[in-house]
Scaffold this motif. Structure first.
Motif, mmCIF file in Angstrom:
data_model
loop_
_atom_site.group_PDB
_atom_site.id
_atom_site.type_symbol
_atom_site.label_atom_id
_atom_site.label_comp_id
_atom_site.label_asym_id
_atom_site.label_seq_id
_atom_site.Cartn_x
_atom_site.Cartn_y
_atom_site.Cartn_z
ATOM 1 N N PHE A 1 3.487 1.088 13.376
ATOM 2 C CA PHE A 1 2.670 -0.069 13.013
ATOM 3 C C PHE A 1 3.151 -0.599 11.671
ATOM 4 O O PHE A 1 3.507 0.172 10.783
ATOM 5 N N ILE A 2 3.174 -1.918 11.520
ATOM 6 C CA ILE A 2 3.628 -2.543 10.280
ATOM 7 C C ILE A 2 2.437 -3.115 9.531
ATOM 8 O O ILE A 2 1.609 -3.830 10.095
ATOM 9 N N VAL A 3 2.347 -2.773 8.239
ATOM 10 C CA VAL A 3 1.287 -3.266 7.368
ATOM 11 C C VAL A 3 1.920 -4.087 6.252
ATOM 12 O O VAL A 3 2.880 -3.642 5.619
ATOM 13 N N GLU A 4 1.410 -5.283 6.017
ATOM 14 C CA GLU A 4 1.894 -6.120 4.924
ATOM 15 C C GLU A 4 0.971 -5.963 3.723
ATOM 16 O O GLU A 4 -0.229 -6.258 3.817
ATOM 17 N N VAL A 5 1.511 -5.465 2.642
ATOM 18 C CA VAL A 5 0.745 -5.284 1.406
ATOM 19 C C VAL A 5 0.950 -6.526 0.535
ATOM 20 O O VAL A 5 2.084 -6.910 0.255
ATOM 21 N N GLU A 6 -0.142 -7.147 0.124
ATOM 22 C CA GLU A 6 -0.074 -8.354 -0.690
ATOM 23 C C GLU A 6 -0.268 -8.014 -2.160
ATOM 24 O O GLU A 6 -0.716 -6.915 -2.510
ATOM 25 N N GLN A 7 0.067 -8.973 -3.038
ATOM 26 C CA GLN A 7 -0.125 -8.772 -4.470
ATOM 27 C C GLN A 7 -1.575 -8.387 -4.751
ATOM 28 O O GLN A 7 -2.501 -8.920 -4.159
ATOM 29 N N ASN A 8 -1.744 -7.442 -5.677
ATOM 30 C CA ASN A 8 -3.061 -6.923 -6.077
ATOM 31 C C ASN A 8 -3.686 -6.016 -5.022
ATOM 32 O O ASN A 8 -4.821 -5.570 -5.194
ATOM 33 N N ASP A 9 -2.966 -5.744 -3.926
ATOM 34 C CA ASP A 9 -3.420 -4.765 -2.948
ATOM 35 C C ASP A 9 -2.802 -3.407 -3.273
ATOM 36 O O ASP A 9 -1.785 -3.317 -3.963
ATOM 37 N N ALA A 10 -3.412 -2.366 -2.768
ATOM 38 C CA ALA A 10 -2.820 -1.028 -2.845
ATOM 39 C C ALA A 10 -3.318 -0.231 -1.652
ATOM 40 O O ALA A 10 -4.482 -0.349 -1.250
ATOM 41 N N LEU A 11 -2.431 0.559 -1.081
ATOM 42 C CA LEU A 11 -2.746 1.339 0.121
ATOM 43 C C LEU A 11 -2.389 2.791 -0.132
ATOM 44 O O LEU A 11 -1.266 3.107 -0.540
ATOM 45 N N THR A 12 -3.353 3.674 0.106
ATOM 46 C CA THR A 12 -3.111 5.109 0.005
ATOM 47 C C THR A 12 -2.737 5.641 1.384
ATOM 48 O O THR A 12 -3.461 5.422 2.351
ATOM 49 N N VAL A 13 -1.592 6.333 1.478
ATOM 50 C CA VAL A 13 -1.084 6.792 2.766
ATOM 51 C C VAL A 13 -0.676 8.252 2.668
ATOM 52 O O VAL A 13 -0.092 8.679 1.665
ATOM 53 N N THR B 1 -9.560 15.588 6.929
ATOM 54 C CA THR B 1 -8.350 15.411 6.123
ATOM 55 C C THR B 1 -7.080 15.601 6.941
ATOM 56 O O THR B 1 -6.010 15.133 6.543
ATOM 57 N N ASP B 2 -7.165 16.293 8.079
ATOM 58 C CA ASP B 2 -5.996 16.462 8.939
ATOM 59 C C ASP B 2 -5.772 15.275 9.864
ATOM 60 O O ASP B 2 -4.716 15.160 10.481
ATOM 61 N N ALA B 3 -6.765 14.392 9.988
ATOM 62 C CA ALA B 3 -6.648 13.238 10.886
ATOM 63 C C ALA B 3 -6.428 11.931 10.139
ATOM 64 O O ALA B 3 -5.967 10.950 10.728
ATOM 65 N N VAL B 4 -6.716 11.883 8.845
ATOM 66 C CA VAL B 4 -6.639 10.622 8.107
ATOM 67 C C VAL B 4 -5.189 10.207 7.896
ATOM 68 O O VAL B 4 -4.322 11.017 7.584
ATOM 69 N N VAL B 5 -4.922 8.918 8.107
ATOM 70 C CA VAL B 5 -3.597 8.328 7.889
ATOM 71 C C VAL B 5 -3.529 7.652 6.529
ATOM 72 O O VAL B 5 -2.566 7.821 5.781
ATOM 73 N N GLY B 6 -4.548 6.869 6.204
ATOM 74 C CA GLY B 6 -4.560 6.173 4.916
ATOM 75 C C GLY B 6 -5.839 5.397 4.730
ATOM 76 O O GLY B 6 -6.676 5.313 5.637
ATOM 77 N N TRP B 7 -5.995 4.819 3.535
ATOM 78 C CA TRP B 7 -7.196 4.043 3.247
ATOM 79 C C TRP B 7 -6.945 3.079 2.105
ATOM 80 O O TRP B 7 -5.940 3.186 1.382
ATOM 81 N N SER B 8 -7.867 2.133 1.924
ATOM 82 C CA SER B 8 -7.791 1.184 0.818
ATOM 83 C C SER B 8 -7.873 1.944 -0.496
ATOM 84 O O SER B 8 -8.777 2.764 -0.687
ATOM 85 N N GLU B 9 -6.949 1.652 -1.400
ATOM 86 C CA GLU B 9 -6.866 2.405 -2.647
ATOM 87 C C GLU B 9 -8.127 2.288 -3.483
ATOM 88 O O GLU B 9 -8.488 3.206 -4.220
ATOM 89 N N GLN B 10 -8.844 1.162 -3.388
ATOM 90 C CA GLN B 10 -10.020 0.967 -4.235
ATOM 91 C C GLN B 10 -11.219 1.824 -3.822
ATOM 92 O O GLN B 10 -12.206 1.908 -4.555
ATOM 93 N N LEU B 11 -11.150 2.472 -2.670
ATOM 94 C CA LEU B 11 -12.269 3.314 -2.243
ATOM 95 C C LEU B 11 -12.365 4.564 -3.104
ATOM 96 O O LEU B 11 -11.373 5.117 -3.558
ATOM 97 N N ARG B 12 -13.590 5.031 -3.319
ATOM 98 C CA ARG B 12 -13.837 6.253 -4.074
ATOM 99 C C ARG B 12 -13.848 7.431 -3.104
ATOM 100 O O ARG B 12 -14.415 7.344 -2.015
ATOM 101 N N THR B 13 -13.234 8.539 -3.507
ATOM 102 C CA THR B 13 -13.132 9.710 -2.635
ATOM 103 C C THR B 13 -13.902 10.888 -3.223
ATOM 104 O O THR B 13 -13.979 11.059 -4.438
ATOM 105 N N SER B 14 -14.454 11.701 -2.332
ATOM 106 C CA SER B 14 -15.157 12.917 -2.728
ATOM 107 C C SER B 14 -15.216 13.828 -1.514
ATOM 108 O O SER B 14 -14.885 13.422 -0.394
#
Length: 224
Positions: free
Chosen positions: A93-105, A168-181
């Motif tokens: 799958f192809i994801v286009e990251v735009e300016q001011n975006d960030a992706l955690t993978v 955590t074994d199934a996650v591929v990625g998420w929006s960087e701005q999300l908070r994790t715990s």
């Protein structure tokens, strides 16, 4: 010679624009005009004047990879030509990251990406010393990244009113701005009795999305 194999959907045609595109569901084609980055060992074919060079992660990245098994073993692809990338017939799958975006993978899900994107291996905040997902790669800047996973991924919206918990074994990625715990879904009594096998998940709060694959982690083949 005649065969259904030679049908147009299987034919690799010359690219009409630089950069990446899907050759099919299992493979990405990249028309290189300069430089791009790819997972080591993922090139399955190329034509043109291209050079492939192993790319280091720096001392910090190497240390994190040694400790966690995560990270990105990359190669730089330079020159002019076309290259095809795939890994164990996983879906692409192809994801286009735009300016001011960030992706955690998760590093295991990265196939290739534009050199205009920068990446950094970071600790997942709030994850503590748990299993998969302790270290992920954060992509920022602008450009395209090709992700891969077993099966068809599920994209789940995350809102302030509806946080999402993921294995955590199934996650591929998420929006960087999300908070994790960490989120514990089992009581102490249940854990003592053997538990359900789903004791701790990664919780995501905020506004964005999370990508999960329809299976948990399977053993990865060792790269040479």
């Amino acid at each position: 010679m005649k065969s259904d194999l030679f049908a147009s959907e299987h034919l690799a045609e010359t690219a009409t624009f630089p950069g990446m595109s899907l050759q099919n569901a299992k493979c990405v084609k990249y028309a290189v005009n300069g430089e791009m980055q790819a997972r080591q060992g993922s090139m399955i074919a190329f034509r043109g004047d291209l050079q492939f060079e192993r790319k280091g992660q720096g001392i910090g990245g190497m240390l994190k990879r040694a400790v966690t098994g995560e990270g990105l073993a990359l190669m730089a692809v330079r020159g002019q030509g076309e290259a095809w990338f795939a890994h164990e017939a996983q879906n692409c799958f192809i994801v286009e990251v735009e300016q001011n975006d960030a992706l955690t993978v998760n590093g295991r899900n990265v196939l290739c990406f534009d050199s205009t994107l920068s990446y950094e291996i970071k600790t997942v905040k709030g994850a503590g010393m748990t299993g998969g997902g302790l270290f992920n790669s954060v992509f920022s800047g602008y450009g395209k990244i090709a992700l891969m996973c077993e099966g068809t991924p599920i994209v789940i919206p995350v809102t302030a009113q509806a946080p999402v918990c993921v294995d955590t074994d199934a996650v591929v990625g998420w929006s960087e701005q999300l908070r994790t715990s960490l989120h514990r879904s089992q009581s102490v009594g249940s854990m003592i009795r053997g538990g359900s096998g789903e004791a701790v998940q990664l919780r995501l709060d905020g506004e964005g999305f999370v990508i999960v694959r329809p299976s948990e982690l399977t053993p990865q083949k060792t790269s040479n």
